[in-house]
Design a protein around this motif. Structure first.
Motif, mmCIF file in Angstrom:
data_model
loop_
_atom_site.group_PDB
_atom_site.id
_atom_site.type_symbol
_atom_site.label_atom_id
_atom_site.label_comp_id
_atom_site.label_asym_id
_atom_site.label_seq_id
_atom_site.Cartn_x
_atom_site.Cartn_y
_atom_site.Cartn_z
ATOM 1 N N THR A 269 1.142 -1.229 -0.012
ATOM 2 C CA THR A 269 0.042 -0.213 0.029
ATOM 3 C C THR A 269 0.953 1.374 -0.187
ATOM 4 O O THR A 269 0.728 2.066 -0.832
ATOM 5 C CB THR A 269 -1.144 0.104 1.164
ATOM 6 O OG1 THR A 269 -1.627 -1.073 1.197
ATOM 7 C CG2 THR A 269 -1.801 1.111 1.102
ATOM 8 N N ASP A 270 1.893 1.315 0.809
ATOM 9 C CA ASP A 270 2.944 2.631 0.814
ATOM 10 C C ASP A 270 3.557 2.632 -0.354
ATOM 11 O O ASP A 270 3.707 3.829 -0.854
ATOM 12 C CB ASP A 270 3.917 2.290 1.982
ATOM 13 C CG ASP A 270 3.199 2.314 3.400
ATOM 14 O OD1 ASP A 270 2.038 2.949 3.433
ATOM 15 O OD2 ASP A 270 3.777 1.962 4.278
ATOM 16 N N TRP A 271 3.868 1.309 -1.285
ATOM 17 C CA TRP A 271 4.583 1.690 -2.228
ATOM 18 C C TRP A 271 3.714 2.208 -3.389
ATOM 19 O O TRP A 271 4.300 3.353 -4.228
ATOM 20 C CB TRP A 271 4.966 0.080 -2.959
ATOM 21 C CG TRP A 271 6.097 -0.435 -2.246
ATOM 22 C CD1 TRP A 271 7.178 0.217 -1.354
ATOM 23 C CD2 TRP A 271 6.573 -1.727 -2.519
ATOM 24 N NE1 TRP A 271 8.081 -0.619 -0.958
ATOM 25 C CE2 TRP A 271 7.949 -1.836 -1.832
ATOM 26 C CE3 TRP A 271 6.257 -2.830 -3.358
ATOM 27 C CZ2 TRP A 271 8.681 -3.019 -1.746
ATOM 28 C CZ3 TRP A 271 7.015 -3.934 -3.089
ATOM 29 C CH2 TRP A 271 8.167 -4.028 -2.326
ATOM 30 N N VAL A 272 2.605 1.943 -3.580
ATOM 31 C CA VAL A 272 1.267 2.701 -4.426
ATOM 32 C C VAL A 272 1.249 4.302 -4.043
ATOM 33 O O VAL A 272 1.352 4.929 -4.812
ATOM 34 C CB VAL A 272 0.152 1.748 -4.622
ATOM 35 C CG1 VAL A 272 -0.814 2.751 -5.281
ATOM 36 C CG2 VAL A 272 0.284 0.326 -4.986
ATOM 37 N N LYS A 273 1.153 4.395 -2.568
ATOM 38 C CA LYS A 273 0.895 5.877 -2.091
ATOM 39 C C LYS A 273 2.144 6.693 -2.685
ATOM 40 O O LYS A 273 1.915 7.895 -2.905
ATOM 41 C CB LYS A 273 0.655 5.706 -0.738
ATOM 42 C CG LYS A 273 -0.759 5.202 -0.326
ATOM 43 C CD LYS A 273 -0.839 5.379 1.218
ATOM 44 C CE LYS A 273 -2.409 4.828 1.550
ATOM 45 N NZ LYS A 273 -2.104 4.859 3.061
ATOM 46 N N GLN A 274 3.478 5.947 -2.439
ATOM 47 C CA GLN A 274 4.653 6.742 -2.766
ATOM 48 C C GLN A 274 5.024 6.819 -4.295
ATOM 49 O O GLN A 274 5.776 7.554 -4.753
ATOM 50 C CB GLN A 274 5.702 6.220 -1.934
ATOM 51 C CG GLN A 274 5.605 6.223 -0.279
ATOM 52 C CD GLN A 274 5.682 7.625 0.153
ATOM 53 O OE1 GLN A 274 6.499 8.656 -0.400
ATOM 54 N NE2 GLN A 274 5.115 7.941 1.351
ATOM 55 N N GLY A 275 4.087 6.203 -5.053
ATOM 56 C CA GLY A 275 4.393 6.345 -6.305
ATOM 57 C C GLY A 275 5.789 5.448 -6.812
ATOM 58 O O GLY A 275 6.030 5.421 -8.016
ATOM 59 N N TYR A 276 6.150 4.622 -6.023
ATOM 60 C CA TYR A 276 6.975 3.318 -6.287
ATOM 61 C C TYR A 276 6.570 2.321 -7.233
ATOM 62 O O TYR A 276 7.296 1.414 -7.665
ATOM 63 C CB TYR A 276 7.783 2.744 -4.954
ATOM 64 C CG TYR A 276 8.265 3.725 -3.957
ATOM 65 C CD1 TYR A 276 8.633 5.059 -4.608
ATOM 66 C CD2 TYR A 276 8.586 3.792 -2.574
ATOM 67 C CE1 TYR A 276 9.297 6.295 -3.658
ATOM 68 C CE2 TYR A 276 8.947 4.658 -1.773
ATOM 69 C CZ TYR A 276 9.602 5.821 -2.245
ATOM 70 O OH TYR A 276 9.950 6.495 -1.398
ATOM 71 N N ALA A 277 5.147 2.002 -7.032
ATOM 72 C CA ALA A 277 4.417 0.995 -7.700
ATOM 73 C C ALA A 277 3.444 1.734 -8.425
ATOM 74 O O ALA A 277 2.924 2.630 -7.848
ATOM 75 C CB ALA A 277 4.169 -0.180 -6.810
#
Length: 416
Positions: A232-240
């Motif tokens: 979830t954090d990866w998506v929020k941070q734009g990493y995924a």
């Protein structure tokens, strides 16, 4: 073996049109009217793409000839095969040898459709224990893996170099997340994976779930929340990318193949496409939260033996299965299917022929069956709640904790 009532529940779960009658399921491939000598043996597999001219079918026929029998082989789509077998068992017409996707083994075994190695006298001692686990139910073993595939992380060397990331530094979740931050800062994309709301999504999430230390019997544990929070954090941070929520393993690979992503979670079956991608790539195991190789789920099929009324047929059937699992034949089979062999002896031959497979051998050795931990036919019910929770968290409709709390409640009710 479960009671007749329990077998009915299993079959109702797997195929609502099949009802098991009282007593043990009795199956027989030998039809005295058409095969009075009983020398024709049937094999069903999930490889309809292979015709009679293929190396696979030639191997089946060779094993039959070596055993002194004629092979009748039918290839079905994976989605159809389970239903076909259940219906055939109900009609006392199951094949002698069945090759089926490993999560289905527990369903068929608990339905009374498969003979155990106690009955067939199959020797499973050379098979890696973690791979064999996917074919075990109720303390018995039902067949042997024909090969295994699993998941790892492909990486784009040029993207990482431009971002100043040394792949050797990526050893756990924190270092992987730090690498993704550098890649984003360098103007490239981080990681892509499949989080689609199907078993495919659960399959891709399990390395992170198990890598956190979480167990499928407790979906709302702190470790499980940490794993969902990572994605979830990866998506929020734009990493995924946001697209992961709808990505299949194929579409996520297509994203990686653009050359814009640093990492992609995918399987051995993409090795051929990786060589055609047009950029230099490498592969590392999915890391655990604090390092080491996370346990990824095993894919691949098992060679199993459906129950036969005429148990004398098991002697020849055992010869057929042993032929398919022999060292020389196993090497040919896993090479053709892009699998890792289920025995260390054949794995060593694979690595000797292709050093690139070493990382996959390591991943397979750390892998585990989805129906393991005595989950059996409860696994699909738990998996559905797991992918539902991941979807809810990634979409932002629920927090990871709330999504997993609801998932645990639903899974507990479904597996009573």
């Amino acid at each position: 073996m479960r009671s007749t009532t329990a077998r009915r529940r299993v079959l109702a779960f797997a195929l609502t049109t099949v009802a098991v009658t009282a007593g043990t399921v009795a199956c027989s491939s030998a039809d005295p009217a058409t095969d009075p000598a009983g020398t024709t043996y049937t094999i069903w597999d999930p490889y309809p793409q292979y015709d009679g001219s293929s190396d696979w079918v030639k191997l089946l026929n060779k094993c039959g000839a070596d055993a002194g029998v004629t092979i009748t082989r039918t290839g079905y789509d994976t989605t159809d095969l389970t239903n076909k077998v259940l219906l055939a068992a109900q009609q006392a017409n199951a094949p002698d040898v069945l090759i089926v996707d490993n999560p289905v083994i527990s369903t068929l075994a608990e339905a009374g459709v498969l003979a155990s190695s106690d009955d067939t006298k199959l020797d499973t001692t050379a098979i890696s224990a973690n791979l064999l686990g996917a074919g075990q139910s109720g303390g018995k073993t039902y067949g042997i893996p024909i090969g295994a595939n699993t998941l790892a992380l492909y990486y784009n060397k040029a993207v990482l170099k431009a971002a100043g990331v040394d792949i050797a530094s990526v050893t756990d979740w924190n270092s992987l997340t730090a690498a993704l931050a550098k890649v984003k800062a360098a103007g490239k994309k981080g990681i892509t994976f499949s989080a689609i709301g199907t078993e495919e999504g659960s399959f891709q999430f399990l390395p992170w779930y198990w890598g956190s230390g979480a167990n499928l019997t407790k979906l709302d544990s702190p470790q499980a929340v940490a794993a969902v929070s990572l994605w979830t954090d990866w998506v929020k941070q734009g990493y995924a990318p946001n697209s992961v929520i709808n990505n299949t393993q194929t579409t996520s690979w297509q994203e990686f193949a653009t050359g814009e992503y640093a990492f992609a979670e995918n399987g051995t079956w993409q090795l051929g496409n990786a060589k055609k991608a047009g950029f230099e790539y490498g592969i590392i195991p999915v890391p655990g939260v604090d390092g080491g190789t996370a346990a990824a789920p095993t894919g691949g099929e098992f060679v199993s033996v459906p129950v036969q009324k005429d148990t004398a047929r098991y002697t020849t059937t055992q010869k057929l299965v042993s032929c398919l699992a022999s060292t020389d034949n196993s090497l040919a089979t896993v090479t053709a299917l892009n699998y890792i062999a289920p025995t260390e002896a054949v794995q060593a031959k694979q690595v000797a022929a292709n050093a690139e497979l070493q990382v996959w051998v390591a991943a397979v050795k750390a892998a585990k069956g989805r129906t393991g931990d005595n989950l059996g036919t409860d696994y699909p019910k738990i998996s559905q709640q797991l992918w539902t929770a991941v979807q809810a968290a990634l979409s932002g409709s629920k927090t990871p904790q709330a999504a997993l709390t609801d998932a645990q409640t639903a899974a507990a009710a479904a597996t009573k």
